[in-house]
Design a protein around this motif. Structure first.
Motif, PDB file in Angstrom:
ATOM      1  N   UNK A 102      52.363  50.231  37.692  1.00  0.00           N
ATOM      2  CA  UNK A 102      53.063  50.481  36.424  1.00  0.00           C
ATOM      3  C   UNK A 102      52.070  50.947  35.353  1.00  0.00           C
ATOM      4  N   UNK A 103      50.878  50.336  35.332  1.00  0.00           N
ATOM      5  CA  UNK A 103      49.854  50.774  34.373  1.00  0.00           C
ATOM      6  C   UNK A 103      49.499  52.238  34.618  1.00  0.00           C
ATOM      7  N   UNK A 104      49.410  52.629  35.887  1.00  0.00           N
ATOM      8  CA  UNK A 104      49.129  54.027  36.215  1.00  0.00           C
ATOM      9  C   UNK A 104      50.255  54.956  35.772  1.00  0.00           C
ATOM     10  N   UNK A 105      51.500  54.528  35.992  1.00  0.00           N
ATOM     11  CA  UNK A 105      52.641  55.350  35.568  1.00  0.00           C
ATOM     12  C   UNK A 105      52.730  55.436  34.045  1.00  0.00           C
ATOM     13  N   UNK A 106      52.477  54.313  33.385  1.00  0.00           N
ATOM     14  CA  UNK A 106      52.503  54.312  31.917  1.00  0.00           C
ATOM     15  C   UNK A 106      51.416  55.204  31.329  1.00  0.00           C
ATOM     16  N   UNK A 107      50.308  55.387  32.063  1.00  0.00           N
ATOM     17  CA  UNK A 107      49.238  56.264  31.569  1.00  0.00           C
ATOM     18  C   UNK A 107      49.761  57.680  31.356  1.00  0.00           C
ATOM     19  N   UNK A 108      50.769  58.059  32.123  1.00  0.00           N
ATOM     20  CA  UNK A 108      51.351  59.388  31.979  1.00  0.00           C
ATOM     21  C   UNK A 108      52.327  59.473  30.808  1.00  0.00           C
ATOM     22  N   UNK A 109      52.861  58.319  30.394  1.00  0.00           N
ATOM     23  CA  UNK A 109      53.910  58.294  29.379  1.00  0.00           C
ATOM     24  C   UNK A 109      53.405  57.729  28.053  1.00  0.00           C
ATOM     25  N   UNK A 110      52.898  56.495  28.110  1.00  0.00           N
ATOM     26  CA  UNK A 110      52.474  55.813  26.890  1.00  0.00           C
ATOM     27  C   UNK A 110      51.146  55.096  27.114  1.00  0.00           C
TER      28      UNK A 110
END
Length: 188
Positions: A102-110
């Protein structure tokens, strides 16, 4: 946001995803009198661990002797770990892995969300390790010592790199804006 910054923001997800690989390495080192007797990784701990397969000599020999010759000692261990020498699965550890993803995915968004998830993941890892040490103490085995393994250090390092990259993603536009305002004032 200029093109190079968009690429950098996408690359920020990589350290968080490398946490998953880092946790293939030993999460903890269990030692007895300076001899490492077990080095479980996160995946082994999450799915349950059979100490008969994980322990190294001389601890494995001692366990085998205890099973055959000293059942009362086995019962003492079972007060803390009911299925000793089989450790119960710890599904909570899969949540830690999900936190890294999730931290990796959030890096793309927020970036702020990514930093928060990364830090929660790291704190959860170290909290779990401290709980392992407490379980060891509760079993009354003063000769055994639970210490951080290379996996937890590598995962923490990757999370810190991801955090630094996220901070750069946040700070860079602010710096660019300040520079643009200064340049506009100089032209006036």
């Amino acid at each position: 946001m200029f093109k190079g910054m968009r690429l950098f923001k996408k690359l920020t997800a990589i350290p968080y995803l490398l946490v998953i690989v880092a946790l293939l390495m030993p999460l903890a080192n269990v030692s007895c009198a300076d001899d490492v007797i077990a080095e479980p990784n996160l995946y082994e701990l999450a799915s349950g661990l059979d100490l008969r397969q994980e322990l190294k000599q001389p601890a494995l020999g001692i366990l085998e002797k205890m099973e055959t010759g000293n059942p009362s000692a086995m019962e003492k261990f079972r007060q803390t770990m009911p299925h000793f020498p089989q450790m119960e699965p710890v599904p909570f550890l899969y949540v830690i892995l999900a936190g890294a993803v999730i931290a990796g995915l959030f890096a793309l968004i927020t970036p702020l969300g990514s930093i928060a998830m990364g830090m929660l993941t790291m704190v959860s890892l170290w909290f779990f390790l401290s709980k392992l040490a407490q379980i060891n103490s509760a079993m009354g085995m003063s000769l055994l010592k639970v210490e951080p393994g290379i996996g937890i250090h590598a995962a923490s390092f990757m999370i810190l790199i991801g955090t630094a990259m996220n901070l750069a993603t946040i700070i860079r536009p602010i710096v660019e804006e300040i520079k643009a305002k200064r340049a506009a004032k100089k032209k006036q």
